[in-house]
Design an enzyme around this catalytic site. Structure first.
Site, PDB file in Angstrom:
ATOM      1  CG  ASP A   8      38.531   8.414  21.114  1.00 41.84           C
ATOM      2  OD1 ASP A   8      39.157   7.342  21.247  1.00 41.84           O
ATOM      3  OD2 ASP A   8      39.038   9.442  20.635  1.00 41.84           O
ATOM      4  CG  ASP A  10      44.228   8.365  22.557  1.00 37.68           C
ATOM      5  OD1 ASP A  10      44.774   8.500  23.662  1.00 37.68           O
ATOM      6  OD2 ASP A  10      44.261   7.307  21.907  1.00 37.68           O
ATOM      7  CG  ASP A 118      39.922  13.138  18.560  1.00 33.58           C
ATOM      8  OD1 ASP A 118      39.731  11.911  18.764  1.00 33.58           O
ATOM      9  OD2 ASP A 118      41.006  13.585  18.156  1.00 33.58           O
TER      10      ASP A 118
END
Length: 202
Positions: A8, A10, A118
């Site tokens: 990922d 971000d 996250d």
């Protein structure tokens, strides 16, 4: 054949939420900070992320798997340009034509692999799926599992198990985790548990 590893962007590779939380979107004439034109182009990397990706690319077949806000068309281009800035855009660079931008990351898990993300949103948590041999590893849920601490070591160990034991990526990661004395917490809840107020205002 190397195991597959998906990143990922971000809050895994890019310092996003800490910047967005400080911004006032009204001053930019938008409703939410992720709608600010050009904002994704100017974000800084998470400490240690660039070196970690380069190191892990020696052990994994690596990909970017990220989302971009629907109401910010520049974000889709800016994310790609950010990757060019930090990883290059040539044929021999790590993510050459290996970038996937989608609103549902769960579709990609059918090829197996490990997703480092996250939070559980946009289909990330669906990667914890034994049917496909895929796994969602939640970045920094266990505070030891960050680029500056022990995450790289765990991932390298998992890649070695993948090759030596001839198991899928999910099984390799779980076996690697079993081998550590202080067994890591690999992810938290599959439900929304950390949305900012501005993220809830659709």
């Amino acid at each position: 054949m190397q195991p597959k590893l998906f990143f990922d962007m971000d809050n895994v590779l890019v310092d996003t939420l800490t910047v967005f939380d400080r911004l006032n979107p009204i001053s930019y004439q938008v409703k939410k900070p992720d709608q600010i034109p050009g904002i994704y182009r100017r974000l800084s990397p998470i400490t240690g992320a660039i070196g970690a990706v380069k190191k892990l690319s020696e052990h994994y077949d690596t990909y970017i798997l990220s989302t971009a806000p629907w109401e910010n068309s520049s974000a889709w281009q800016d994310k790609l340009l950010w990757i060019f800035d930090y990883f290059g855009k040539g044929f021999d660079d790590i993510f050459y034509k290996k970038v996937i931008l989608t609103h549902d990351k769960s579709f990609v898990r059918c090829s197996g692999g490990i997703l480092i993300d996250d939070r559980p949103y946009h289909g990330a948590s669906a990667w914890d799926d034994s049917n496909f041999g895929s796994f969602w590893l939640q970045y920094a849920f266990d505070p030891r599992l960050t680029w500056e601490k022990e995450l790289i070591g765990l991932m390298i160990q998992a890649s070695q198990i993948f090759l030596e034991a001839q198991v899928n990526e999910r099984e390799a990661l779980l076996l690697a985790n079993d081998g550590f004395d202080g067994k890591y917490r690999l992810h938290g809840s599959f439900k929304d548990n950390n949305l900012r107020d501005w993220e809830k205002n659709k």
